[in-house]
Design a protein around this motif. Structure first.
Motif, PDB file in Angstrom:
ATOM      1  N   ASP A   1       0.856  -1.033  -0.078  1.00 50.86           N
ATOM      2  CA  ASP A   1       0.119  -0.051  -0.070  1.00 50.86           C
ATOM      3  C   ASP A   1       0.988   1.194  -0.002  1.00 50.86           C
ATOM      4  O   ASP A   1       1.439   1.490   1.084  1.00 50.86           O
ATOM      5  CB  ASP A   1      -0.708  -0.251   1.213  1.00 50.86           C
ATOM      6  CG  ASP A   1      -1.899   1.172   1.517  1.00 50.86           C
ATOM      7  OD1 ASP A   1      -1.429   2.271   0.842  1.00 50.86           O
ATOM      8  OD2 ASP A   1      -2.867   0.837   2.083  1.00 50.86           O
ATOM      9  N   PRO A   2       0.961   1.816  -1.094  1.00 51.53           N
ATOM     10  CA  PRO A   2       1.819   3.346  -1.064  1.00 51.53           C
ATOM     11  C   PRO A   2       1.555   4.101  -0.198  1.00 51.53           C
ATOM     12  O   PRO A   2       2.526   4.592   0.235  1.00 51.53           O
ATOM     13  CB  PRO A   2       1.554   3.634  -2.613  1.00 51.53           C
ATOM     14  CG  PRO A   2       0.890   2.620  -3.297  1.00 51.53           C
ATOM     15  CD  PRO A   2       0.272   1.569  -2.216  1.00 51.53           C
ATOM     16  N   GLU A   3       0.258   4.498   0.149  1.00 50.68           N
ATOM     17  CA  GLU A   3       0.037   5.357   1.134  1.00 50.68           C
ATOM     18  C   GLU A   3       0.502   5.189   2.579  1.00 50.68           C
ATOM     19  O   GLU A   3       0.885   5.761   3.188  1.00 50.68           O
ATOM     20  CB  GLU A   3      -1.573   5.829   1.235  1.00 50.68           C
ATOM     21  CG  GLU A   3      -1.789   6.839   1.828  1.00 50.68           C
ATOM     22  CD  GLU A   3      -0.942   8.156   1.666  1.00 50.68           C
ATOM     23  OE1 GLU A   3      -0.910   8.927   2.619  1.00 50.68           O
ATOM     24  OE2 GLU A   3      -0.748   8.472   0.485  1.00 50.68           O
ATOM     25  N   ARG A   4       0.334   3.920   2.909  1.00 53.65           N
ATOM     26  CA  ARG A   4       0.861   3.460   3.913  1.00 53.65           C
ATOM     27  C   ARG A   4       2.327   3.411   4.159  1.00 53.65           C
ATOM     28  O   ARG A   4       3.068   3.624   5.053  1.00 53.65           O
ATOM     29  CB  ARG A   4       0.417   1.795   4.418  1.00 53.65           C
ATOM     30  CG  ARG A   4      -0.944   1.829   4.983  1.00 53.65           C
ATOM     31  CD  ARG A   4      -1.119   0.125   5.611  1.00 53.65           C
ATOM     32  NE  ARG A   4       0.055  -0.301   5.826  1.00 53.65           N
ATOM     33  CZ  ARG A   4       0.492  -0.549   7.117  1.00 53.65           C
ATOM     34  NH1 ARG A   4      -0.168   0.096   8.021  1.00 53.65           N
ATOM     35  NH2 ARG A   4       1.604  -1.261   7.487  1.00 53.65           N
ATOM     36  N   GLY A   5       3.005   3.307   2.981  1.00 55.18           N
ATOM     37  CA  GLY A   5       4.439   3.462   2.732  1.00 55.18           C
ATOM     38  C   GLY A   5       4.820   4.889   3.024  1.00 55.18           C
ATOM     39  O   GLY A   5       5.882   5.129   3.518  1.00 55.18           O
TER      40      GLY A   5
ATOM     41  N   ILE B   1      15.999  -2.185   2.872  1.00 53.31           N
ATOM     42  CA  ILE B   1      15.267  -1.553   3.673  1.00 53.31           C
ATOM     43  C   ILE B   1      15.232  -2.197   5.162  1.00 53.31           C
ATOM     44  O   ILE B   1      15.547  -1.546   6.266  1.00 53.31           O
ATOM     45  CB  ILE B   1      13.575  -1.153   3.519  1.00 53.31           C
ATOM     46  CG1 ILE B   1      13.679  -0.099   2.287  1.00 53.31           C
ATOM     47  CG2 ILE B   1      12.899  -0.842   4.670  1.00 53.31           C
ATOM     48  CD1 ILE B   1      12.313   0.245   1.824  1.00 53.31           C
ATOM     49  N   ARG B   2      14.942  -3.500   5.133  1.00 53.30           N
ATOM     50  CA  ARG B   2      15.133  -4.180   6.276  1.00 53.30           C
ATOM     51  C   ARG B   2      16.358  -4.354   6.890  1.00 53.30           C
ATOM     52  O   ARG B   2      16.522  -4.321   8.125  1.00 53.30           O
ATOM     53  CB  ARG B   2      14.356  -5.621   6.149  1.00 53.30           C
ATOM     54  CG  ARG B   2      12.763  -5.116   5.800  1.00 53.30           C
ATOM     55  CD  ARG B   2      11.852  -6.681   6.094  1.00 53.30           C
ATOM     56  NE  ARG B   2      11.812  -6.593   7.464  1.00 53.30           N
ATOM     57  CZ  ARG B   2      11.758  -7.901   7.955  1.00 53.30           C
ATOM     58  NH1 ARG B   2      11.864  -8.867   7.383  1.00 53.30           N
ATOM     59  NH2 ARG B   2      11.863  -7.813   9.448  1.00 53.30           N
ATOM     60  N   ASP B   3      17.480  -4.820   6.248  1.00 53.71           N
ATOM     61  CA  ASP B   3      18.613  -5.243   6.802  1.00 53.71           C
ATOM     62  C   ASP B   3      19.732  -4.702   5.770  1.00 53.71           C
ATOM     63  O   ASP B   3      20.270  -5.754   5.128  1.00 53.71           O
ATOM     64  CB  ASP B   3      18.715  -6.800   7.003  1.00 53.71           C
ATOM     65  CG  ASP B   3      19.982  -7.130   7.745  1.00 53.71           C
ATOM     66  OD1 ASP B   3      20.527  -6.270   8.336  1.00 53.71           O
ATOM     67  OD2 ASP B   3      20.016  -8.202   7.958  1.00 53.71           O
ATOM     68  N   PRO B   4      20.167  -3.307   5.793  1.00 51.61           N
ATOM     69  CA  PRO B   4      21.170  -3.115   4.885  1.00 51.61           C
ATOM     70  C   PRO B   4      22.456  -3.507   4.887  1.00 51.61           C
ATOM     71  O   PRO B   4      23.115  -3.999   4.147  1.00 51.61           O
ATOM     72  CB  PRO B   4      20.997  -1.657   4.896  1.00 51.61           C
ATOM     73  CG  PRO B   4      20.415  -0.999   5.881  1.00 51.61           C
ATOM     74  CD  PRO B   4      19.519  -2.389   6.378  1.00 51.61           C
TER      75      PRO B   4
ATOM     76  N   GLY C   1      14.883  -1.344  12.134  1.00 54.98           N
ATOM     77  CA  GLY C   1      13.805  -2.303  12.773  1.00 54.98           C
ATOM     78  C   GLY C   1      12.412  -2.300  11.969  1.00 54.98           C
ATOM     79  O   GLY C   1      11.294  -2.226  12.472  1.00 54.98           O
ATOM     80  N   VAL C   2      12.683  -2.163  10.795  1.00 52.78           N
ATOM     81  CA  VAL C   2      11.337  -1.796   9.763  1.00 52.78           C
ATOM     82  C   VAL C   2      10.569  -3.370   9.527  1.00 52.78           C
ATOM     83  O   VAL C   2      11.605  -4.271   9.279  1.00 52.78           O
ATOM     84  CB  VAL C   2      11.657  -1.175   8.528  1.00 52.78           C
ATOM     85  CG1 VAL C   2      10.505  -1.169   7.510  1.00 52.78           C
ATOM     86  CG2 VAL C   2      12.108   0.084   8.723  1.00 52.78           C
TER      87      VAL C   2
ATOM     88  N   LEU D   1       7.637  -3.589   2.619  1.00 53.95           N
ATOM     89  CA  LEU D   1       6.823  -3.622   1.245  1.00 53.95           C
ATOM     90  C   LEU D   1       5.937  -2.434   1.059  1.00 53.95           C
ATOM     91  O   LEU D   1       5.938  -1.950  -0.173  1.00 53.95           O
ATOM     92  CB  LEU D   1       5.806  -4.761   1.502  1.00 53.95           C
ATOM     93  CG  LEU D   1       5.090  -5.444   0.243  1.00 53.95           C
ATOM     94  CD1 LEU D   1       6.072  -5.977  -0.739  1.00 53.95           C
ATOM     95  CD2 LEU D   1       4.112  -6.288   0.594  1.00 53.95           C
ATOM     96  N   ASP D   2       5.414  -1.897   1.850  1.00 58.27           N
ATOM     97  CA  ASP D   2       4.386  -0.675   1.699  1.00 58.27           C
ATOM     98  C   ASP D   2       5.508   0.767   1.399  1.00 58.27           C
ATOM     99  O   ASP D   2       5.141   1.374   0.149  1.00 58.27           O
ATOM    100  CB  ASP D   2       3.707  -0.027   2.809  1.00 58.27           C
ATOM    101  CG  ASP D   2       2.674  -1.195   3.288  1.00 58.27           C
ATOM    102  OD1 ASP D   2       2.188  -1.810   2.239  1.00 58.27           O
ATOM    103  OD2 ASP D   2       2.168  -1.127   4.348  1.00 58.27           O
TER     104      ASP D   2
END
Length: 121
Positions: free
Chosen positions: A30-34, A87-90, A103-104, A110-111
Motif C-alpha cells: 500500500d503506497p499510502e501506508r508506505g 530497507i529491512r537489513d542493509p 527495525g522496519v 513492502l509498503d
C-alpha cells in the motif's frame, strides 16, 4: 502424426513458453501506508523523498528517481523484493553501508517500497 514430429512440436511449444518475459510492473503493498511509514521511520532525516516534507538533507542519496535506477545500493538489481531486503537489513547486503537497520517490519518495508517504486508524487 509420428512420434518424432510430435516430439519436435512439443519441444517447440515448451521453448515458446520460455521466452523472456518483462518483469512485472505490479507493485505489492500500500503506497499510502508506505508514505506514512517512511515518515514514521524518519527516512527523510537522510534522504530527499518525493511527497514527504522535511529538511533538505544530503546524507543518503535522493530517492526521487529510485524506480529509474538499475541497482539498489550499487549492487542489487532494482526490484521490489531487493528494495524490501535493503530497507529491512542493509548491513546484510553491504556491511560498510552508512544506512542503519531501522527495525522496519516486512509489511512496512513492502509498503515503503510500493511508495518509492511507484509513480513519482
Amino acid at each position: 502424426m509420428n512420434a518424432r514430429l510430435s516430439s519436435c512440436l512439443l519441444t517447440l511449444a515448451l521453448l515458446a513458453g520460455c521466452q523472456d518475459q518483462p518483469p512485472s510492473t505490479t507493485l505489492q503493498g500500500d503506497p499510502e501506508r508506505g508514505r506514512i511509514a517512511l515518515a514514521q521511520h524518519a527516512c527523510r532525516a537522510c534522504h530527499m523523498i518525493p511527497g514527504l516534507t522535511g529538511p533538505e538533507t544530503h546524507v543518503g542519496r535522493p530517492l526521487t528517481d529510485l524506480a529509474e535506477q538499475r541497482f539498489i545500493a550499487g549492487s542489487l538489481p532494482n526490484n521490489q523484493a531487493n528494495l524490501v531486503r535493503w530497507i529491512r537489513d542493509p548491513q546484510s547486503i553491504d556491511p560498510h553501508t552508512a544506512m542503519p537497520a531501522m527495525g522496519v517490519s516486512e509489511r512496512d518495508a513492502l509498503d515503503m517500497s510500493a511508495w518509492l517504486l511507484g509513480p513519482q508524487k
